[in-house]
Design a protein around this motif. Sequence first.
Motif, PDB file in Angstrom:
ATOM      1  N   ALA A  86       1.160  -1.465  -0.737  1.00  0.00           N
ATOM      2  CA  ALA A  86       0.111   0.169  -0.202  1.00  0.00           C
ATOM      3  C   ALA A  86       0.836   1.261  -0.030  1.00  0.00           C
ATOM      4  CB  ALA A  86      -0.651   0.209   1.525  1.00  0.00           C
ATOM      5  N   GLU A  87       1.857   1.180   0.529  1.00  0.00           N
ATOM      6  CA  GLU A  87       2.690   2.236   0.867  1.00  0.00           C
ATOM      7  C   GLU A  87       3.266   2.783  -0.509  1.00  0.00           C
ATOM      8  OE1 GLU A  87       5.231   1.883   4.348  1.00  0.00           O
ATOM      9  OE2 GLU A  87       4.234   2.768   5.322  1.00  0.00           O
ATOM     10  N   HIS A  88       4.159   1.334  -1.494  1.00  0.00           N
ATOM     11  CA  HIS A  88       4.237   1.740  -2.571  1.00  0.00           C
ATOM     12  C   HIS A  88       3.191   2.397  -3.594  1.00  0.00           C
ATOM     13  CE1 HIS A  88       7.675   0.959   0.328  1.00  0.00           C
ATOM     14  NE2 HIS A  88       8.323   1.799  -0.688  1.00  0.00           N
ATOM     15  N   GLY A  89       1.895   1.892  -4.000  1.00  0.00           N
ATOM     16  CA  GLY A  89       1.347   2.330  -4.766  1.00  0.00           C
ATOM     17  C   GLY A  89       1.398   0.627  -5.635  1.00  0.00           C
ATOM     18  N   LEU A  90       1.091  -0.301  -4.955  1.00  0.00           N
ATOM     19  CA  LEU A  90       0.781  -1.384  -5.422  1.00  0.00           C
ATOM     20  C   LEU A  90      -0.045  -2.521  -5.136  1.00  0.00           C
ATOM     21  CD1 LEU A  90       3.124  -3.752  -7.051  1.00  0.00           C
ATOM     22  CD2 LEU A  90       4.094  -4.929  -5.509  1.00  0.00           C
ATOM     23  N   ASP A  91      -0.722  -2.182  -5.677  1.00  0.00           N
ATOM     24  CA  ASP A  91      -2.106  -2.707  -6.288  1.00  0.00           C
ATOM     25  C   ASP A  91      -2.617  -4.114  -6.485  1.00  0.00           C
ATOM     26  OD1 ASP A  91      -4.635  -2.698  -5.175  1.00  0.00           O
ATOM     27  OD2 ASP A  91      -5.776  -1.800  -6.775  1.00  0.00           O
ATOM     28  N   LEU A  92      -2.326  -4.933  -5.132  1.00  0.00           N
ATOM     29  CA  LEU A  92      -2.398  -6.522  -6.042  1.00  0.00           C
ATOM     30  C   LEU A  92      -2.626  -7.062  -4.723  1.00  0.00           C
ATOM     31  CD1 LEU A  92      -1.423  -7.781  -7.691  1.00  0.00           C
ATOM     32  CD2 LEU A  92       1.022  -8.951  -6.851  1.00  0.00           C
ATOM     33  N   PRO A  93      -3.630  -8.314  -4.114  1.00  0.00           N
ATOM     34  CA  PRO A  93      -4.116  -8.719  -3.724  1.00  0.00           C
ATOM     35  C   PRO A  93      -3.240  -9.864  -2.097  1.00  0.00           C
ATOM     36  CG  PRO A  93      -5.466  -9.190  -4.496  1.00  0.00           C
ATOM     37  CD  PRO A  93      -4.250  -8.465  -5.533  1.00  0.00           C
ATOM     38  N   VAL A  94      -2.999  -9.735  -0.860  1.00  0.00           N
ATOM     39  CA  VAL A  94      -2.115 -10.937  -0.346  1.00  0.00           C
ATOM     40  C   VAL A  94      -2.588 -11.560   0.232  1.00  0.00           C
ATOM     41  CG1 VAL A  94      -0.340 -11.365   0.556  1.00  0.00           C
ATOM     42  CG2 VAL A  94      -0.673  -9.239  -0.266  1.00  0.00           C
ATOM     43  N   TYR A  95      -3.091 -13.142  -0.395  1.00  0.00           N
ATOM     44  CA  TYR A  95      -3.566 -14.100   0.373  1.00  0.00           C
ATOM     45  C   TYR A  95      -2.363 -14.923   1.266  1.00  0.00           C
ATOM     46  CZ  TYR A  95      -7.273 -13.532  -2.092  1.00  0.00           C
ATOM     47  OH  TYR A  95      -8.326 -12.524  -2.834  1.00  0.00           O
ATOM     48  N   TRP A  96      -3.251 -15.823   1.761  1.00  0.00           N
ATOM     49  CA  TRP A  96      -2.147 -16.455   2.487  1.00  0.00           C
ATOM     50  C   TRP A  96      -2.734 -18.216   1.973  1.00  0.00           C
ATOM     51  CZ3 TRP A  96      -3.208 -17.642   8.543  1.00  0.00           C
ATOM     52  CH2 TRP A  96      -1.950 -18.236   8.750  1.00  0.00           C
ATOM     53  N   GLY A  97      -2.044 -19.562   2.418  1.00  0.00           N
ATOM     54  CA  GLY A  97      -2.207 -20.551   2.371  1.00  0.00           C
ATOM     55  C   GLY A  97      -1.228 -21.520   2.437  1.00  0.00           C
ATOM     56  N   ASN A  98      -0.968 -22.672   3.792  1.00  0.00           N
ATOM     57  CA  ASN A  98      -0.640 -23.686   4.143  1.00  0.00           C
ATOM     58  C   ASN A  98      -0.037 -25.019   3.895  1.00  0.00           C
ATOM     59  OD1 ASN A  98      -0.041 -21.648   6.105  1.00  0.00           O
ATOM     60  ND2 ASN A  98      -1.141 -22.476   7.756  1.00  0.00           N
ATOM     61  N   ARG A  99       0.895 -25.719   3.619  1.00  0.00           N
ATOM     62  CA  ARG A  99       1.165 -27.544   3.354  1.00  0.00           C
ATOM     63  C   ARG A  99       0.014 -28.307   4.504  1.00  0.00           C
ATOM     64  NH1 ARG A  99       6.736 -29.246   3.045  1.00  0.00           N
ATOM     65  NH2 ARG A  99       6.605 -27.871   1.504  1.00  0.00           N
ATOM     66  N   ASN A 100       0.460 -27.624   5.164  1.00  0.00           N
ATOM     67  CA  ASN A 100      -0.318 -28.687   6.763  1.00  0.00           C
ATOM     68  C   ASN A 100      -1.877 -28.494   7.880  1.00  0.00           C
ATOM     69  OD1 ASN A 100       1.553 -30.707   6.062  1.00  0.00           O
ATOM     70  ND2 ASN A 100       3.242 -29.185   6.757  1.00  0.00           N
ATOM     71  N   TRP A 101      -1.599 -27.184   7.443  1.00  0.00           N
ATOM     72  CA  TRP A 101      -2.579 -26.899   8.343  1.00  0.00           C
ATOM     73  C   TRP A 101      -3.848 -25.688   7.774  1.00  0.00           C
ATOM     74  CZ3 TRP A 101      -4.504 -29.864  11.462  1.00  0.00           C
ATOM     75  CH2 TRP A 101      -5.812 -29.665  12.496  1.00  0.00           C
ATOM     76  N   ALA A 102      -5.041 -25.063   8.602  1.00  0.00           N
ATOM     77  CA  ALA A 102      -5.377 -24.620   8.045  1.00  0.00           C
ATOM     78  C   ALA A 102      -5.170 -22.957   7.970  1.00  0.00           C
ATOM     79  CB  ALA A 102      -7.229 -23.996   8.793  1.00  0.00           C
ATOM     80  N   PRO A 103      -4.690 -21.730   7.184  1.00  0.00           N
ATOM     81  CA  PRO A 103      -5.964 -22.045   6.371  1.00  0.00           C
ATOM     82  C   PRO A 103      -5.002 -22.570   5.243  1.00  0.00           C
ATOM     83  CG  PRO A 103      -4.697 -20.048   6.132  1.00  0.00           C
ATOM     84  CD  PRO A 103      -4.889 -20.566   7.653  1.00  0.00           C
ATOM     85  N   TYR A 104      -5.698 -24.012   5.095  1.00  0.00           N
ATOM     86  CA  TYR A 104      -5.143 -24.555   3.780  1.00  0.00           C
ATOM     87  C   TYR A 104      -5.176 -24.212   2.066  1.00  0.00           C
ATOM     88  CZ  TYR A 104      -5.796 -28.884   7.120  1.00  0.00           C
ATOM     89  OH  TYR A 104      -6.104 -29.105   8.041  1.00  0.00           O
ATOM     90  N   LEU A 105      -3.567 -24.764   1.298  1.00  0.00           N
ATOM     91  CA  LEU A 105      -3.466 -24.250   0.371  1.00  0.00           C
ATOM     92  C   LEU A 105      -4.954 -24.376  -0.645  1.00  0.00           C
ATOM     93  CD1 LEU A 105      -1.443 -23.166  -2.167  1.00  0.00           C
ATOM     94  CD2 LEU A 105      -0.904 -25.707  -2.364  1.00  0.00           C
ATOM     95  N   THR A 106      -5.268 -25.379  -0.635  1.00  0.00           N
ATOM     96  CA  THR A 106      -6.147 -25.605  -1.391  1.00  0.00           C
ATOM     97  C   THR A 106      -6.873 -24.865  -1.237  1.00  0.00           C
ATOM     98  OG1 THR A 106      -5.806 -28.060  -1.879  1.00  0.00           O
ATOM     99  CG2 THR A 106      -8.152 -27.348  -2.334  1.00  0.00           C
ATOM    100  N   ASP A 107      -7.781 -24.367  -0.568  1.00  0.00           N
ATOM    101  CA  ASP A 107      -9.177 -23.479   0.395  1.00  0.00           C
ATOM    102  C   ASP A 107      -9.175 -22.394  -0.245  1.00  0.00           C
ATOM    103  OD1 ASP A 107     -10.412 -25.634   1.462  1.00  0.00           O
ATOM    104  OD2 ASP A 107      -9.947 -25.742   3.436  1.00  0.00           O
ATOM    105  N   THR A 108      -7.377 -21.676  -0.070  1.00  0.00           N
ATOM    106  CA  THR A 108      -6.955 -20.535  -0.546  1.00  0.00           C
ATOM    107  C   THR A 108      -6.782 -19.893  -1.989  1.00  0.00           C
ATOM    108  OG1 THR A 108      -5.483 -20.149   1.695  1.00  0.00           O
ATOM    109  CG2 THR A 108      -4.688 -18.826  -0.279  1.00  0.00           C
ATOM    110  N   LEU A 109      -6.647 -21.214  -2.604  1.00  0.00           N
ATOM    111  CA  LEU A 109      -6.690 -20.989  -4.096  1.00  0.00           C
ATOM    112  C   LEU A 109      -8.002 -21.041  -4.855  1.00  0.00           C
ATOM    113  CD1 LEU A 109      -3.548 -23.559  -5.426  1.00  0.00           C
ATOM    114  CD2 LEU A 109      -3.654 -20.506  -5.628  1.00  0.00           C
ATOM    115  N   ARG A 110      -8.721 -22.083  -4.205  1.00  0.00           N
ATOM    116  CA  ARG A 110      -9.741 -21.686  -4.209  1.00  0.00           C
ATOM    117  C   ARG A 110     -11.041 -20.536  -4.342  1.00  0.00           C
ATOM    118  NH1 ARG A 110     -11.645 -25.103  -1.271  1.00  0.00           N
ATOM    119  NH2 ARG A 110     -11.137 -27.288  -2.425  1.00  0.00           N
ATOM    120  N   THR A 111     -10.464 -19.682  -2.939  1.00  0.00           N
ATOM    121  CA  THR A 111     -11.041 -18.548  -3.237  1.00  0.00           C
ATOM    122  C   THR A 111     -10.045 -17.321  -3.646  1.00  0.00           C
ATOM    123  OG1 THR A 111     -11.161 -19.140  -0.402  1.00  0.00           O
ATOM    124  CG2 THR A 111     -10.775 -16.870  -1.270  1.00  0.00           C
TER     125      THR A 111
END
Length: 396
Positions: A86-111
Amino acid sequence: MPEQREAPLSRPAGDPSPYDALLLLSFGGPEGPDDVVPFLENVTRGRGIPTERLKEVGQHYFLFGGVSPINAQNRELLDALREDFAEHGLDLPVYWGNRNWAPYLTDTLRTMVNDGHRRIAVLATSAYASYSGCRQYRENLADALAVLQAEGLPVPRVDKLRHYFNHPGFVRPMADAVLASLAGLPEDVRAGAHIAFTTHSIPTAAADTSGPPADHTRDGEGGAYVAQHLDVARVIADAVCAETGVEHPWKLVYQSRSGAPHIPWLEPDICDHLEEAHRAGVPAVVMAPIGFVSDHMEVRYDLDTEATAKAAELGLPVARSATVGADPRFAAAVRDLLLERAATERGRSPERCALGALAASHDLCPVGCCPARTPRPAAAGADWEGPVAEAQAPAS
């Protein structure tokens, strides 16, 4: 090999296209006592380890209330990345997913897909080349993409950002942390203190085949995994010497070994090294966990608990330096890596930040890089042949 020229730590705001989102991909960890055994079952799935054995292993987590610090630390990093963008004017959303626990990678990619994202850059919380630190994450991405395809969802292109072990935004915070730990030692032992640079031990066979095939070695020499850690350790040791005027002896050591005792793993272990240092008359040791992005369980238990207890038993003063975590310089480095890869995808040749004797890492993992024991599809690499194979191929 000559030292690589260092590009600016933080570039001005740039064009992230073709990427429309960033995914922070991590290991995951339990967030309460009831999560510990299910989490360890996820980690060890397919190995046939009995539940009772998992409960024994879980004692490390139970000492901390069954909560691994890694998820909270990833939330802090997410906040730092979003703030930096945000400070550098980069308009790109950031998500988070995990290999072994919630939030799980597959669920995050689906979102992410349901949110409309189709070109996703991926930052893994592992800075170095190895099967578990790189290819396994690529295998997880391939598995998740296959699930999305089976569900009839659009399958995005995912590109894993390069290894950042020698990026100044990763190395400089660690050097400062070592300096702070040295300054915190008693004055009478400070000048003679040794530095133990620590990282996760892995089987020597996995170390030898880490990195591209050209970097593979034999007989436990360690391939790219060991070479990259040694290079970072040298850079930090040189920075400490330049700042303090003292050339502190140092050694790369290992921690967190697991697995069958008859299988060779990288050595020496940190606790064995502390005993050796004490016998040699070393007055103090700084333990610097350069192999870890954040102060998660393997740092909090293996160093802060187990190794620190061993040092107390020996009467050896020790200090443990901080990991990079959510340092603003690391957040800036992630932005730099993202813009660098985006420019490459658009057919440009951006300047690539790297400290030390090794060049900046490859963008696309070549065939044979960090091979698995049992071959499995791995996305975001030259050998990817899964869903939307054409879209996954590198830009011409």
